[in-house]
Design a protein around this motif. Structure first.
Motif, PDB file in Angstrom:
ATOM      1  N   GLY A 160       0.808  -1.224   0.000  1.00 56.08           N
ATOM      2  CA  GLY A 160       0.000   0.000   0.000  1.00 56.08           C
ATOM      3  C   GLY A 160       0.830   1.257   0.000  1.00 56.08           C
ATOM      4  N   GLY A 161       2.076   1.194   0.502  1.00 52.06           N
ATOM      5  CA  GLY A 161       2.952   2.359   0.475  1.00 52.06           C
ATOM      6  C   GLY A 161       3.501   2.581  -0.923  1.00 52.06           C
ATOM      7  N   ALA A 162       4.271   3.644  -1.065  1.00 51.67           N
ATOM      8  CA  ALA A 162       4.801   4.020  -2.377  1.00 51.67           C
ATOM      9  C   ALA A 162       6.272   3.613  -2.491  1.00 51.67           C
ATOM     10  CB  ALA A 162       4.652   5.515  -2.615  1.00 51.67           C
ATOM     11  N   VAL A 163       6.665   3.262  -3.704  1.00 51.68           N
ATOM     12  CA  VAL A 163       8.064   2.951  -4.040  1.00 51.68           C
ATOM     13  C   VAL A 163       8.448   3.812  -5.234  1.00 51.68           C
ATOM     14  CG1 VAL A 163       9.626   1.189  -4.911  1.00 51.68           C
ATOM     15  CG2 VAL A 163       7.990   0.609  -3.123  1.00 51.68           C
ATOM     16  N   TRP A 164       9.611   4.436  -5.167  1.00 52.24           N
ATOM     17  CA  TRP A 164      10.109   5.290  -6.253  1.00 52.24           C
ATOM     18  C   TRP A 164      11.296   4.598  -6.908  1.00 52.24           C
ATOM     19  CZ3 TRP A 164       7.990  10.193  -7.430  1.00 52.24           C
ATOM     20  CH2 TRP A 164       7.001  10.628  -6.545  1.00 52.24           C
ATOM     21  N   ARG A 165      11.223   4.456  -8.230  1.00 57.78           N
ATOM     22  CA  ARG A 165      12.306   3.819  -8.977  1.00 57.78           C
ATOM     23  C   ARG A 165      12.530   4.555 -10.292  1.00 57.78           C
ATOM     24  NH1 ARG A 165      12.793   2.046  -4.731  1.00 57.78           N
ATOM     25  NH2 ARG A 165      13.018  -0.135  -4.025  1.00 57.78           N
ATOM     26  N   TYR A 166      13.749   4.446 -10.800  1.00 54.77           N
ATOM     27  CA  TYR A 166      14.104   5.020 -12.103  1.00 54.77           C
ATOM     28  C   TYR A 166      14.019   3.877 -13.106  1.00 54.77           C
ATOM     29  CZ  TYR A 166      16.552   8.013 -15.447  1.00 54.77           C
ATOM     30  OH  TYR A 166      16.878   8.788 -16.527  1.00 54.77           O
ATOM     31  N   ARG A 167      12.929   3.856 -13.920  1.00 52.63           N
ATOM     32  CA  ARG A 167      12.634   2.705 -14.767  1.00 52.63           C
ATOM     33  C   ARG A 167      12.326   3.153 -16.188  1.00 52.63           C
ATOM     34  NH1 ARG A 167       7.928   0.821 -13.717  1.00 52.63           N
ATOM     35  NH2 ARG A 167       8.350  -1.308 -14.382  1.00 52.63           N
ATOM     36  N   SER A 178       9.706   7.057 -11.485  1.00 49.02           N
ATOM     37  CA  SER A 178       8.303   6.673 -11.380  1.00 49.02           C
ATOM     38  C   SER A 178       7.944   6.357  -9.936  1.00 49.02           C
ATOM     39  CB  SER A 178       7.999   5.450 -12.254  1.00 49.02           C
ATOM     40  OG  SER A 178       8.651   4.306 -11.748  1.00 49.02           O
ATOM     41  N   MET A 179       6.670   6.589  -9.624  1.00 48.88           N
ATOM     42  CA  MET A 179       6.113   6.244  -8.315  1.00 48.88           C
ATOM     43  C   MET A 179       5.221   5.021  -8.502  1.00 48.88           C
ATOM     44  SD  MET A 179       3.712   8.579  -5.819  1.00 48.88           S
ATOM     45  CE  MET A 179       3.271   8.019  -4.166  1.00 48.88           C
ATOM     46  N   LEU A 180       5.478   3.949  -7.764  1.00 45.73           N
ATOM     47  CA  LEU A 180       4.712   2.710  -7.871  1.00 45.73           C
ATOM     48  C   LEU A 180       4.027   2.455  -6.535  1.00 45.73           C
ATOM     49  CD1 LEU A 180       7.851   1.887  -9.227  1.00 45.73           C
ATOM     50  CD2 LEU A 180       6.247   0.339 -10.358  1.00 45.73           C
ATOM     51  N   ARG A 181       2.767   2.032  -6.592  1.00 47.20           N
ATOM     52  CA  ARG A 181       2.061   1.684  -5.368  1.00 47.20           C
ATOM     53  C   ARG A 181       0.969   0.655  -5.684  1.00 47.20           C
ATOM     54  NH1 ARG A 181      -0.148   6.924  -2.935  1.00 47.20           N
ATOM     55  NH2 ARG A 181      -0.367   5.519  -1.156  1.00 47.20           N
ATOM     56  N   MET A 182       0.655  -0.151  -4.700  1.00 44.71           N
ATOM     57  CA  MET A 182      -0.370  -1.185  -4.845  1.00 44.71           C
ATOM     58  C   MET A 182      -1.754  -0.563  -4.662  1.00 44.71           C
ATOM     59  SD  MET A 182      -0.875  -4.483  -5.326  1.00 44.71           S
ATOM     60  CE  MET A 182       0.595  -5.359  -4.770  1.00 44.71           C
ATOM     61  N   LEU A 183      -2.638  -0.783  -5.643  1.00 44.74           N
ATOM     62  CA  LEU A 183      -4.027  -0.339  -5.524  1.00 44.74           C
ATOM     63  C   LEU A 183      -4.871  -1.477  -4.964  1.00 44.74           C
ATOM     64  CD1 LEU A 183      -4.635   1.605  -8.871  1.00 44.74           C
ATOM     65  CD2 LEU A 183      -3.817   2.463  -6.679  1.00 44.74           C
ATOM     66  N   LYS A 184      -5.793  -1.118  -4.082  1.00 46.67           N
ATOM     67  CA  LYS A 184      -6.668  -2.118  -3.477  1.00 46.67           C
ATOM     68  C   LYS A 184      -8.111  -1.669  -3.582  1.00 46.67           C
ATOM     69  CE  LYS A 184      -3.341  -3.913  -0.094  1.00 46.67           C
ATOM     70  NZ  LYS A 184      -3.441  -5.309  -0.545  1.00 46.67           N
ATOM     71  N   THR A 185      -9.015  -2.635  -3.545  1.00 50.87           N
ATOM     72  CA  THR A 185     -10.440  -2.322  -3.548  1.00 50.87           C
ATOM     73  C   THR A 185     -10.857  -1.914  -2.148  1.00 50.87           C
ATOM     74  OG1 THR A 185     -11.089  -4.582  -3.023  1.00 50.87           O
ATOM     75  CG2 THR A 185     -10.805  -4.016  -5.362  1.00 50.87           C
ATOM     76  N   ALA A 186     -12.124  -1.501  -2.011  1.00 54.58           N
ATOM     77  CA  ALA A 186     -12.641  -1.132  -0.693  1.00 54.58           C
ATOM     78  C   ALA A 186     -12.623  -2.328   0.260  1.00 54.58           C
ATOM     79  CB  ALA A 186     -14.051  -0.575  -0.824  1.00 54.58           C
ATOM     80  N   LYS A 187     -12.623  -3.563  -0.289  1.00 55.93           N
ATOM     81  CA  LYS A 187     -12.583  -4.770   0.535  1.00 55.93           C
ATOM     82  C   LYS A 187     -11.170  -5.211   0.858  1.00 55.93           C
ATOM     83  CE  LYS A 187     -16.966  -6.509  -1.356  1.00 55.93           C
ATOM     84  NZ  LYS A 187     -17.613  -7.635  -2.065  1.00 55.93           N
ATOM     85  N   GLY A 188     -10.177  -4.466   0.383  1.00 56.85           N
ATOM     86  CA  GLY A 188      -8.796  -4.804   0.666  1.00 56.85           C
ATOM     87  C   GLY A 188      -8.175  -5.762  -0.324  1.00 56.85           C
ATOM     88  N   GLU A 189      -8.853  -6.049  -1.446  1.00 56.49           N
ATOM     89  CA  GLU A 189      -8.300  -6.951  -2.449  1.00 56.49           C
ATOM     90  C   GLU A 189      -7.385  -6.182  -3.399  1.00 56.49           C
ATOM     91  OE1 GLU A 189     -11.754  -8.449  -4.309  1.00 56.49           O
ATOM     92  OE2 GLU A 189     -12.352  -9.746  -2.632  1.00 56.49           O
ATOM     93  N   ASP A 190      -6.318  -6.862  -3.860  1.00 48.60           N
ATOM     94  CA  ASP A 190      -5.358  -6.219  -4.766  1.00 48.60           C
ATOM     95  C   ASP A 190      -6.001  -5.954  -6.119  1.00 48.60           C
ATOM     96  OD1 ASP A 190      -3.584  -6.379  -2.769  1.00 48.60           O
ATOM     97  OD2 ASP A 190      -2.389  -8.012  -3.613  1.00 48.60           O
ATOM     98  N   VAL A 191      -5.817  -4.740  -6.637  1.00 52.86           N
ATOM     99  CA  VAL A 191      -6.246  -4.393  -7.993  1.00 52.86           C
ATOM    100  C   VAL A 191      -5.072  -4.516  -8.953  1.00 52.86           C
ATOM    101  CG1 VAL A 191      -7.148  -2.552  -9.464  1.00 52.86           C
ATOM    102  CG2 VAL A 191      -8.046  -2.852  -7.150  1.00 52.86           C
ATOM    103  N   GLY A 192      -3.939  -3.997  -8.552  1.00 55.75           N
ATOM    104  CA  GLY A 192      -2.746  -4.032  -9.378  1.00 55.75           C
ATOM    105  C   GLY A 192      -1.753  -3.011  -8.877  1.00 55.75           C
ATOM    106  N   ILE A 193      -0.613  -2.927  -9.542  1.00 50.73           N
ATOM    107  CA  ILE A 193       0.442  -1.969  -9.164  1.00 50.73           C
ATOM    108  C   ILE A 193       0.412  -0.819 -10.159  1.00 50.73           C
ATOM    109  CG2 ILE A 193       2.908  -1.610  -8.864  1.00 50.73           C
ATOM    110  CD1 ILE A 193       3.131  -4.533  -8.034  1.00 50.73           C
ATOM    111  N   LEU A 194       0.090   0.359  -9.664  1.00 53.85           N
ATOM    112  CA  LEU A 194       0.029   1.572 -10.499  1.00 53.85           C
ATOM    113  C   LEU A 194       1.422   2.185 -10.610  1.00 53.85           C
ATOM    114  CD1 LEU A 194      -1.983   3.576 -11.938  1.00 53.85           C
ATOM    115  CD2 LEU A 194      -1.844   4.924  -9.833  1.00 53.85           C
ATOM    116  N   SER A 195       1.782   2.622 -11.803  1.00 56.84           N
ATOM    117  CA  SER A 195       3.087   3.254 -12.035  1.00 56.84           C
ATOM    118  C   SER A 195       2.867   4.585 -12.735  1.00 56.84           C
ATOM    119  CB  SER A 195       3.978   2.337 -12.886  1.00 56.84           C
ATOM    120  OG  SER A 195       5.227   2.939 -13.103  1.00 56.84           O
TER     121      SER A 195
END
Length: 592
Positions: A160-167, A178-195
């Motif tokens: 859920g936190g953010a990660v910064w990488r040079y990609r 780029s800033m990468l972070r895990m997106l989750k639904t309201a139920k806490g399920e993983d949606v994907g990693i946004l970049s």
């Protein structure tokens, strides 16, 4: 001692004009030369300090702009947390290729935010577990190979936190931060990693005007961008401070050259990563500028000394001749020749006492002038310090507080903590009201909304122990009053009336019309106030506490009286262990 005595006797035996010149050289010119050399040295140090401070100031400005840019990227990533259409696409099992293509075309979230923040954001894409999706430049599959990469492991670990990488940007072929972070639904399920990728030219724009080597380094090991290019990352890495250093400046040597290294460390938003802006300025370039200034100063100083010596030489000879004529006249008078020749003129010797009085008056005037100038200089210093304090204070961005509370609310929602989400929402509203508070009148409606937020938070604290009732005349909802006059009264009722009471307590807030105006009543059935203490409180209502330590009823009373007049204000009624009622009396709306 004998040599010194002989030297003094020899000096005493000189002609007056020679002694005047010698005194000027020893007591005037020589100290002036020494002071001048000291000042030249001091100017060199000041110029060096100005260069050092200038480097710090420039990097602080770059840091401020960079932090604003990172904050914008962080805000954009939060928008996607609540994107239901994106959640639907990422979680849908596709069996029809055309349906998937249609959904891709219909979803424009990535393009919209990229276009809206075009100056900052270069690209947005998402990595998903859904293997039924066809991969394109925006939707990328989390293959086993990608799951082994360092950035995926870091994002997964933070959850859920953010990660910064040079990609490298997918399907573009260039690299960017780029800033990468895990997106989750309201139920806490993983949606994907946004970049979200930042435009590389944004950093080049920040560094373009600098005339020295400047590097932007991620986590002390990855070069994001550089300007000038003489100092490489490999040469700079041994001198880079750690992530917690904040602002850092030092003198270093690389090869045969000495450099002034200045570093600003930025802790990247919502992550453990950090960015360093590092500048390297040659001391040879700094000293060349300092030496040019010193050469000008020495030239001006030498010309000044030469002119002053010439003037004192001419003056001492003229004054010596004048004194010699006065001595001859005195000698003739001592011999009894009272028919003295006229010396002529109105010089210092002829008008000693007159000039002495004038000199004393002039000295007093100059001392008074110097004192006034010193007071003026001290006031300027105080004003400057006050301005610097206000500038640092103003650098606190209130949006940071709002964004922090919004982040708490978001995490509470993710965790299914509805109560925490509601408390964060109400606390943010109260803080926004406090930060924006002024002497501008507000409406009863807004003031009651603020009080209700405060009471709801207290309900979460005390549960069913505290009940409140609001009775507001609808016709008075837009009635204008001073801001923050009801909430302190309500706070006193809870702290002093209900907090220590056993069992349930009630607060009743009533806004109604009266014959002489409008009344706002806050009544509780708490512990009440003993009669002696109540009388003391009533006496203190009309005492203005200049130190500002009493911010409750007395403060509200004084503000109301200053605003509306002596006939308005606060009244208190109470019986011990029964009730306490505080009423704020205000004028009719038409009298305002």
């Amino acid at each position: 001692m004998d040599r010194i005595k002989k030297l003094l006797d020899r000096v005493t035996g000189m002609r007056l004009s020679y002694r005047m010149f010698l005194v000027y050289i020893l007591g005037g010119a020589l100290p002036m030369i020494l002071i001048g050399l000291y000042l030249v040295h001091g100017i060199s140090q000041i110029l060096m300090e100005q260069v050092e401070q200038g480097e710090v100031t420039e990097l602080e400005m770059i840091r401020s702009q960079a932090e604003e840019m990172f904050s914008t990227v962080g805000t954009v990533t939060k928008y996607f947390y609540f994107d239901e259409k994106l959640e639907e696409i990422c979680g849908k099992e596709y069996t029809n290729y055309q349906e998937m293509v249609d959904d891709y075309k219909a979803y424009t979230g990535f393009q919209d935010y990229t276009r809206h923040y075009n100056r900052i954001i270069d690209w947005v894409n998402i990595y998903v577990e859904n293997q039924s999706l066809a991969e394109n430049s925006r939707f990328r599959k989390l293959t086993e190979e990608r799951k082994q990469e360092e950035w995926y492991q870091a994002v997964k670990q933070l959850n859920g936190g953010a990660v910064w990488r040079y990609r490298e940007i997918p399907s573009v072929g260039r690299e960017a931060l780029s800033m990468l972070r895990m997106l989750k639904t309201a139920k806490g399920e993983d949606v994907g990693i946004l970049s979200v990728y930042i435009r590389p030219e944004r950093f080049e724009t920040l560094l373009r005007e600098r005339g020295c080597d400047t590097l932007v380094v991620l986590n002390g090991e990855t070069l994001v961008t550089d300007m000038a290019g003489e100092i490489s990352l490999e040469k700079a890495m041994p001198f880079l401070p750690d992530s917690g250093s904040g602002q850092f400046q030092d003198s270093i040597r690389i090869g045969k050259n000495r450099f002034l290294m200045t570093c600003e460390t930025i802790s990247l938003e919502e992550s453990n990563d950090y960015l360093q802006i590092v500048s390297f300025r040659r001391y040879a370039d700094i000293l060349s500028s300092v030496n040019r200034q010193n050469a000008k100063s020495i030239l001006i100083f030498a010309v000044s000394v030469l002119v002053s010596v010439s003037i004192i030489l001419i003056f001492s000879r003229a004054f010596g001749r004048r004194v010699e004529r006065f001595r001859v006249q005195m000698h003739r008078a001592a011999e009894g020749n009272f028919e003295l020749e006229e010396i002529g003129g109105n010089d210092e010797i002829a008008s000693l006492y007159d000039y002495l009085g004038t000199m004393i008056g002039e000295i007093q005037r100059l001392l008074a002038q110097i004192y006034q100038e010193k007071l003026h200089a001290d006031r300027l210093v105080i004003q400057q310090k006050d301005a610097e304090f206000k500038m640092l204070a103003s650098q606190i961005n209130p949006h940071f507080l709002y964004n922090t509370l919004e982040t708490i609310r978001m995490k509470a929602r993710k965790s299914g903590q509805g109560d925490i989400e509601e408390i964060a929402k109400m606390l943010a509203k109260i803080m926004r009201s406090y930060i924006q508070i002024s002497e501008t009148d507000t409406s009863i409606k807004k003031e009651i909304e603020l009080v209700e937020c405060y009471l709801k938070i207290q309900r979460y604290r005390f549960g069913e122990r505290i009940q409140y009732h609001l009775e507001v005349d609808p016709a008075l909802s837009e009635y204008k009053i001073l801001p923050l006059v009801i909430q302190p009264i309500v706070e006193n009722s809870i702290i002093h009336g209900l907090e220590s009471k056993e069992g349930q307590g009630n607060i009743r807030i009533c806004v109604s019309r009266q014959e002489k105006g409008v009344a706002i009543s806050v009544e509780d059935d708490g512990l009440g106030i003993p009669a002696p203490q109540l009388e003391t409180m009533r006496q203190r209502l009309n005492r203005y506490d200049e130190k500002g330590r009493h911010i409750g009823v007395a403060n509200v009373h004084q503000r109301v009286r200053l605003k509306y007049g002596e006939e308005y204000g606060v009244s208190i009624e109470s019986e011990e262990n029964r009730f306490t009622r505080v009423e704020i009396h205000l004028p009719p709306q038409e009298n305002l």
